[in-house]
Enzyme design. Structure first.
Site, PDB file in Angstrom:
ATOM      1  N   HIS A  95     -13.243   5.537 -14.694  1.00 21.21           N
ATOM      2  CA  HIS A  95     -11.963   6.108 -14.284  1.00 21.21           C
ATOM      3  C   HIS A  95     -11.844   7.550 -14.752  1.00 21.21           C
ATOM      4  O   HIS A  95     -12.712   8.079 -15.451  1.00 21.21           O
ATOM      5  CB  HIS A  95     -10.793   5.254 -14.775  1.00 21.21           C
ATOM      6  CG  HIS A  95     -10.722   5.102 -16.263  1.00 21.21           C
ATOM      7  ND1 HIS A  95     -10.132   6.031 -17.077  1.00 21.21           N
ATOM      8  CD2 HIS A  95     -11.164   4.124 -17.081  1.00 21.21           C
ATOM      9  CE1 HIS A  95     -10.199   5.634 -18.334  1.00 21.21           C
ATOM     10  NE2 HIS A  95     -10.822   4.493 -18.370  1.00 21.21           N
ATOM     11  N   SER A  98      -4.425   4.326 -15.460  1.00 22.55           N
ATOM     12  CA  SER A  98      -5.244   3.216 -15.922  1.00 22.55           C
ATOM     13  C   SER A  98      -5.951   2.596 -14.742  1.00 22.55           C
ATOM     14  O   SER A  98      -5.657   2.894 -13.585  1.00 22.55           O
ATOM     15  CB  SER A  98      -4.377   2.162 -16.622  1.00 22.55           C
ATOM     16  OG  SER A  98      -3.576   1.475 -15.665  1.00 22.55           O
ATOM     17  N   LYS A  99      -6.895   1.705 -15.038  1.00 14.70           N
ATOM     18  CA  LYS A  99      -7.632   1.029 -13.972  1.00 14.70           C
ATOM     19  C   LYS A  99      -6.690   0.189 -13.113  1.00 14.70           C
ATOM     20  O   LYS A  99      -6.982  -0.095 -11.964  1.00 14.70           O
ATOM     21  CB  LYS A  99      -8.720   0.130 -14.571  1.00 14.70           C
ATOM     22  CG  LYS A  99      -9.819   0.890 -15.300  1.00 14.70           C
ATOM     23  CD  LYS A  99     -10.848  -0.070 -15.866  1.00 14.70           C
ATOM     24  CE  LYS A  99     -11.934   0.665 -16.642  1.00 14.70           C
ATOM     25  NZ  LYS A  99     -12.937  -0.230 -17.214  1.00 14.70           N
ATOM     26  N   ARG A 100      -5.560  -0.224 -13.685  1.00 19.89           N
ATOM     27  CA  ARG A 100      -4.647  -1.099 -12.962  1.00 19.89           C
ATOM     28  C   ARG A 100      -3.576  -0.329 -12.189  1.00 19.89           C
ATOM     29  O   ARG A 100      -2.766  -0.925 -11.507  1.00 19.89           O
ATOM     30  CB  ARG A 100      -3.961  -2.063 -13.939  1.00 19.89           C
ATOM     31  CG  ARG A 100      -4.934  -2.992 -14.660  1.00 19.89           C
ATOM     32  CD  ARG A 100      -4.202  -3.882 -15.653  1.00 19.89           C
ATOM     33  NE  ARG A 100      -5.122  -4.766 -16.350  1.00 19.89           N
ATOM     34  CZ  ARG A 100      -5.805  -4.454 -17.428  1.00 19.89           C
ATOM     35  NH1 ARG A 100      -5.685  -3.240 -17.934  1.00 19.89           N
ATOM     36  NH2 ARG A 100      -6.604  -5.303 -18.001  1.00 19.89           N
ATOM     37  N   ARG A 101      -3.576   0.995 -12.311  1.00 17.76           N
ATOM     38  CA  ARG A 101      -2.515   1.774 -11.678  1.00 17.76           C
ATOM     39  C   ARG A 101      -3.122   2.870 -10.799  1.00 17.76           C
ATOM     40  O   ARG A 101      -3.519   3.911 -11.273  1.00 17.76           O
ATOM     41  CB  ARG A 101      -1.606   2.419 -12.729  1.00 17.76           C
ATOM     42  CG  ARG A 101      -0.830   1.418 -13.563  1.00 17.76           C
ATOM     43  CD  ARG A 101       0.164   2.131 -14.450  1.00 17.76           C
ATOM     44  NE  ARG A 101       1.079   2.930 -13.658  1.00 17.76           N
ATOM     45  CZ  ARG A 101       0.984   4.251 -13.497  1.00 17.76           C
ATOM     46  NH1 ARG A 101       0.002   4.916 -14.066  1.00 17.76           N
ATOM     47  NH2 ARG A 101       1.860   4.900 -12.761  1.00 17.76           N
TER      48      ARG A 101
END
Length: 463
Positions: free
Chosen positions: A18, A245-248
């Site tokens: 990322h 983040s990886k989730r956003r």
């Protein structure tokens, strides 16, 4: 420091590389190159359950795309288990580590009792050997973890390359698990052994690792290893002010490659997210290496700005070699299932690139040369009117007979306008809609010149 500068980037292959890790890799790489040192790629794959080969491949591809060449690696932690066992045995022999048989349910109960008493949760040292202390009997069938015997007294202090002096009392730090019950080392232990063995002199990383640093410094000291210098870089915030983040959001480096951004633009933009050299906004890779001496790193979080990234990318889009640009646009067209001739793409890029911020946008413009267009009904109604249709017939007849170049096409359009008493926008917009599938383009004669004559005539027929 008299040692040769050696930096590293050590991503975990539990997901893509990322943007935050890419920026850290860039700083580590630039610092090593500035000082004539070496840069190491290490894959921290001890999280066996979540690590994947696809993630490893993506990390290496992203590093290659950004041009962050490494002098050593990739080194995989799971291939170094014997070395970690050697280091653990050393600590056990010297009384600096010990086996702990506390089970997970017992740890949960321990923390619950501490919370009930209003205490900070920590390991209570029940298996830590002390003079005159009687340890509990070893329970049958329980595989122990190995804990580091962290000093009880004193203060851990380091002069952070970004944040300045930091001190944390050892009383705030409990005895860290350094080897799990399955024999796999934990992050904080493996990273210290790796940095020691690889003679890493400078560690740049995200400031979420600040709390790990005291444990690691104590482990370096316990192993008799020289300390690297640490620089903890603040997080990158999204355009909504929240941590990337990886989730956003789409924060994979390779996602930006696929979206049509150029590596030199991404490198330039990432470098400026937390570092500066005067007022310079645009600079080459060579300039970055010349300037990046580890100073002028910001202590405050950086804000990701898509508009600024687009501005930087548009600059590089205008300046890169035309043959390379054409090859990138061909790749973008192929992603859409469109087969294109590189020579024709290269001829067309100069006409459209000033209107674009990415190669994906440029490919969207050039797709009309290689695939059928579907004009919008509202554009047809607005521009291909009864008043214009006779002029379109006239123009089509003229285009069928002329020499195929911009000057002749422009002359034919003017003749058709004059013959039917129209204004240039009336006929030009209609031609754009029918031939290009849109009402706005660069100069219509220049646009048509890049088409095959047969394509233009076919699209001007049957309206």
């Amino acid at each position: 420091m008299t040692r040769k500068v050696r930096t590293r980037i050590a991503p975990s292959p539990t997901g893509f590389l990322h943007l935050g890790t890419a920026r850290t890799a860039l700083y580590s790489w630039a610092y090593a190159r500035h000082h004539g040192g070496e840069f190491v790629l290490r894959i921290e794959d001890t999280d066996v359950a979540r690590s994947t080969q696809d993630s490893v491949d993506q990390i290496i591809a992203a590093m290659h795309w950004l041009g962050l060449d490494y002098d050593e690696g990739p080194v995989y932690q799971m291939q170094r288990l014997d070395r970690y066992r050697e280091a653990v045995d050393q600590l056990l022999r010297e009384g600096k580590a010990y086996p702990c048989y506390t089970t997970p349910p017992e740890l949960d109960a321990m923390r619950e009792q501490q919370r009930a008493r209003g205490e900070k949760t920590h390991y209570d040292g029940r298996w830590r050997p002390e003079p005159g202390k009687t340890l509990p009997p070893v329970p049958a069938g329980v595989e122990p973890v190995i804990r580091f015997r962290n000093p009880h007294d004193g203060v851990v202090t380091w002069d952070d390359l970004v944040k300045g002096p930091i001190s944390i009392s050892n009383r705030e730090i409990d005895d860290l698990i350094i080897v799990r019950a399955d024999g796999v080392p934990t992050y904080n232990f493996a990273v210290v052994v790796d940095d020691r063995d690889m003679d890493i002199t400078h560690v740049f990383r995200g400031d979420e690792h600040v709390n790990n640093t005291p444990w690691q410094i104590n482990l370096f000291n316990a192993l008799g290893a020289p300390l690297p210098l640490f620089g903890h870089v603040p997080v990158i915030l999204g355009d909504d002010g929240q941590k990337l983040s990886k989730r956003r959001g789409a924060v994979s480096v390779t996602a930006y490659e696929e979206a049509g951004y150029l590596p030199e633009a991404m490198l330039n933009y990432l470098a400026r997210l937390g570092w500066s050299h005067g007022d310079e906004e645009l600079f080459s890779r060579e300039q970055l290496v010349a300037w990046f001496d580890g100073s002028h790193l910001s202590k405050s979080p950086a804000q990701w700005d898509p508009v600024k990234l687009n501005w930087v990318n548009a600059h590089y889009l205008k300046t890169i070699d035309e043959t390379r640009l054409a090859a990138l646009v061909v790749q973008q067209l192929q992603r859409s299932g469109i087969k294109a001739q590189p020579e024709q793409v290269e001829r067309a890029c100069p006409l459209f690139k000033d209107r674009c911020t990415t190669t994906a946008e440029l490919a969207q413009w050039l797709a009309m040369y290689f695939a059928d267009v579907q004009p919008k009904a509202e554009d047809l109604a607005a521009h291909v009117t009864q008043a214009v249709k006779p002029a379109l017939h006239t123009l089509r007849d003229k285009l069928a007979a002329i020499e195929w170049n911009k000057a002749a096409i422009g002359a034919a359009i003017k003749e058709a306008i004059a013959a039917h008493g129209l204004k240039m926008p009336q006929l030009a917009h209609a031609v754009r809609v029918l031939v290009c599938g849109r009402a706005q383009t660069p100069s219509i004669d220049a646009v048509l010149e890049l088409f095959r004559r047969e394509t233009v005539l076919a699209r001007l027929q049957g309206f």
